[in-house]
Write a protein that holds these residues in place. Structure first.
Motif, PDB file in Angstrom:
ATOM      1  N   ASP A  44       0.852  -1.189   0.000  1.00  0.00           N
ATOM      2  CA  ASP A  44       0.000   0.000   0.000  1.00  0.00           C
ATOM      3  C   ASP A  44       0.891   1.243   0.000  1.00  0.00           C
ATOM      4  OD1 ASP A  44      -1.433   2.285   1.416  1.00  0.00           O
ATOM      5  OD2 ASP A  44      -3.091   0.873   1.292  1.00  0.00           O
ATOM      6  N   ALA A  45       0.614   2.180  -0.894  1.00  0.00           N
ATOM      7  CA  ALA A  45       1.460   3.361  -1.038  1.00  0.00           C
ATOM      8  C   ALA A  45       1.381   4.286   0.172  1.00  0.00           C
ATOM      9  CB  ALA A  45       1.065   4.131  -2.294  1.00  0.00           C
ATOM     10  N   LEU A  46       0.387   4.083   1.031  1.00  0.00           N
ATOM     11  CA  LEU A  46       0.229   4.938   2.205  1.00  0.00           C
ATOM     12  C   LEU A  46       0.714   4.258   3.483  1.00  0.00           C
ATOM     13  CD1 LEU A  46      -0.986   7.809   2.516  1.00  0.00           C
ATOM     14  CD2 LEU A  46      -3.085   6.708   3.309  1.00  0.00           C
ATOM     15  N   THR A  47       0.300   3.017   3.703  1.00  0.00           N
ATOM     16  CA  THR A  47       0.620   2.321   4.953  1.00  0.00           C
ATOM     17  C   THR A  47       1.724   1.286   4.807  1.00  0.00           C
ATOM     18  OG1 THR A  47      -1.038   0.598   4.560  1.00  0.00           O
ATOM     19  CG2 THR A  47      -1.764   2.590   5.724  1.00  0.00           C
ATOM     20  N   HIS A  86      -6.473  -7.017  -6.199  1.00  0.00           N
ATOM     21  CA  HIS A  86      -7.549  -6.608  -5.297  1.00  0.00           C
ATOM     22  C   HIS A  86      -7.296  -5.226  -4.711  1.00  0.00           C
ATOM     23  CE1 HIS A  86      -9.813 -10.364  -5.288  1.00  0.00           C
ATOM     24  NE2 HIS A  86      -8.664 -11.016  -5.226  1.00  0.00           N
ATOM     25  N   ALA A  87      -6.239  -4.573  -5.134  1.00  0.00           N
ATOM     26  CA  ALA A  87      -5.914  -3.250  -4.612  1.00  0.00           C
ATOM     27  C   ALA A  87      -6.743  -2.177  -5.304  1.00  0.00           C
ATOM     28  CB  ALA A  87      -4.426  -2.959  -4.805  1.00  0.00           C
ATOM     29  N   VAL A  88      -7.003  -1.084  -4.587  1.00  0.00           N
ATOM     30  CA  VAL A  88      -7.609   0.108  -5.175  1.00  0.00           C
ATOM     31  C   VAL A  88      -6.491   0.873  -5.875  1.00  0.00           C
ATOM     32  CG1 VAL A  88      -8.892   2.231  -4.722  1.00  0.00           C
ATOM     33  CG2 VAL A  88      -9.322   0.182  -3.327  1.00  0.00           C
ATOM     34  N   PRO A  90      -0.968   1.489  -5.651  1.00  0.00           N
ATOM     35  CA  PRO A  90      -1.976   0.598  -5.068  1.00  0.00           C
ATOM     36  C   PRO A  90      -2.289   0.960  -3.607  1.00  0.00           C
ATOM     37  CG  PRO A  90       0.184  -0.419  -4.932  1.00  0.00           C
ATOM     38  CD  PRO A  90       0.405   0.966  -5.483  1.00  0.00           C
ATOM     39  N   PHE A  91      -3.523   0.691  -3.215  1.00  0.00           N
ATOM     40  CA  PHE A  91      -3.959   0.909  -1.834  1.00  0.00           C
ATOM     41  C   PHE A  91      -4.845  -0.265  -1.415  1.00  0.00           C
ATOM     42  CE2 PHE A  91      -3.167   4.956  -3.817  1.00  0.00           C
ATOM     43  CZ  PHE A  91      -2.406   5.636  -2.863  1.00  0.00           C
TER      44      PHE A  91
END
Length: 475
Positions: A418-421, A429-431, A446-447
């Motif tokens: 995840d690019a944030l966490t 299945h990533a956003v 991806p998130f």
């Protein structure tokens, strides 16, 4: 007279044998039983459970110990779904060593602290996630919920008293909801909650590894909340009855040495280890590898870190608030003295390490660059192949997948952070978000959740959301 002497010798010999066995375990030639409680499907305990058992490292260490002491050691492995029955059996003196999650460990320590021989202590960590990503809230694939706020007035399944329950309560509070009045918490075992989610009996499921990944991989759920957004460590570890540790310190040393053996095996052979755990648990290998693979969501490291001690102390108020434990002195409950004894001189230095020693490396075959940054590195597992393919960035991974599919190859799974966490997740299945300002090899981000993607979009006005097929086409 000779008969009387023989009788005296026999009595004295019996007394000596009896005295020799007091407080010191079995004497030479006798058998020492060891009972280990574990949770086969809680795959971040595998180095003290499923994987350790399959590798036979504990039995090997005990055989070496027996060659020195002249004793025979027998191991009984008892498998449970949760930590609660392991605690009950330890209170009864029927399990000597157990592995479980952070919240169950604290409950274990609290409920045994007033006992004598059956008082327990935490002696090592098995696996952890520094941000808390091992717990997630998932919803049905067709759910319209995009954030926790959408759960107001709804039923949410969780296992009360578990770390997943704690994540739910803290996350709801952070979202401005009252965890008691704004949602209805259903106290259910993970399998029951999973069934309730599929049947529409609950709006969401908050659970621990491996349930979120298993449900998403099967197409039965999608993530709503990434526990990594809390940025609070979650961990699993090993507890032992103090009476057993005092009577059989060599056995505890053998167990911890075997745990280190299993940990190093997983670092060196993560894919083989994941496949082994999958065979023993019935979990899909692709799901096990999500958590236990290179750059996996679980970092396997037996050392007890200061951040983890702080996290355990921080967990106490919640568990006390729901009546699951009395106060507990974490400082005396956590005792890594035995682990230090078998670990070696690098222990203190390794407690300060936070990198995953099962790491993605090598060279990206598409973008033609070294794979070095765990914040962006991913990998693809193709059907019929014995190892995975590394990618330097999520954009590079999509290019590899596109090329492989064009060549007629089937993807078993692909993993991206995840690019944030930083939470490792299934690429398909990533956003997905595209950000033209991010550069040609890094613009497809991806998130794990819609909420994480929206946080990025809010901070990057030029970015836009797109679905996986479109992202694949644009790669």
């Amino acid at each position: 007279m000779e008969h009387r002497k023989a009788w005296i010798v026999a009595v004295v010999s019996a007394l000596v044998a009896a005295l020799g066995g007091c407080g010191g375990g079995a004497s030479a030639g006798e058998t020492v039983p060891v009972v280990v409680g574990y949770q086969s499907r809680t795959i971040n305990t595998v180095t003290a459970g499923t994987l350790l058992r399959s590798l036979g490292y504990f039995e090997k260490r005990l055989a070496e110990l027996g060659a020195r002491t002249g004793k025979k050691y027998t191991v009984t492995w008892r498998d449970y779904d949760t930590g609660a029955p392991i605690t009950a059996q330890m209170i009864a003196g029927k399990i000597d060593i157990g592995s479980m999650g952070d919240y169950p460990m604290l409950i274990n320590g609290s409920r045994t602290q007033k006992l004598s021989d059956n008082r327990t202590e935490m002696v090592s960590v098995t696996g952890y996630n520094a941000r808390g990503a091992l717990n997630m809230v998932v919803v049905a694939p067709n759910s319209t919920a995009t954030s926790l706020v959408d759960l107001k007035g709804q039923k949410v399944s969780t296992s009360v008293g578990s770390a997943a329950h704690g994540t739910l309560v803290h996350a709801l509070s952070d979202a401005g909801l009252n965890p008691v009045t704004d949602v209805r918490t259903e106290n259910q075992q993970p399998s029951v909650g999973a069934s309730a989610l599929q049947a529409g009996g609950v709006a969401a499921l908050s659970q621990f590894v491996a349930w979120p990944g298993q449900l998403v991989f099967a197409g039965q759920a999608k993530p709503l909340y990434d526990g990594g957004a809390l940025n609070v460590p979650t961990l699993h570890g090993v507890v032992v009855r103090r009476g057993f540790a005092a009577e059989q310190p060599d056995v505890l040393d053998a167990f911890l040495s075997a745990q280190l053996d299993a940990t190093r095996h997983l670092w060196a052979h993560p894919l083989a280890a994941a496949e082994s755990v999958a065979r023993d648990t019935g979990l899909p290998p692709e799901v096990v590898y999500l958590y236990n693979g290179r750059n996996g969501m679980v970092t396997f490291d037996a050392t007890v870190k200061s951040e983890q001690r702080a996290a355990l102390r921080g967990d106490l108020p919640f568990l006390k608030s729901i009546g699951n434990l009395d106060d507990l002195d974490v400082g005396s409950f956590v005792d890594d003295g035995a682990l230090r004894r078998v670990y070696g001189g690098s222990y203190d230095a390794d407690t300060r390490r936070t990198d995953n020693q099962a790491r993605i490396g090598g060279a990206d075959p598409v973008c033609q660059r070294p794979v070095t940054d765990p914040a962006t590195a991913g990998e693809t597992w193709l059907a019929g192949e014995e190892d995975t393919h590394p990618s330097a960035t999520p954009t590079c991974l999509l290019r590899f997948v596109k090329s492989a599919q064009a060549g007629g190859k089937r993807m078993r799974a692909a993993y991206v952070p995840d690019a944030l966490t930083g939470t490792r997740w299934f690429a398909d299945h990533a956003v997905r978000v595209t950000d033209p300002a991010a550069g040609p090899d890094t613009h497809l981000l991806p998130f794990t959740t819609e909420a994480n993607a929206r946080r990025y979009l809010a901070a990057h006005p030029g970015a836009t959301e797109l679905d996986y097929p479109t992202a694949l086409a644009q790669a």
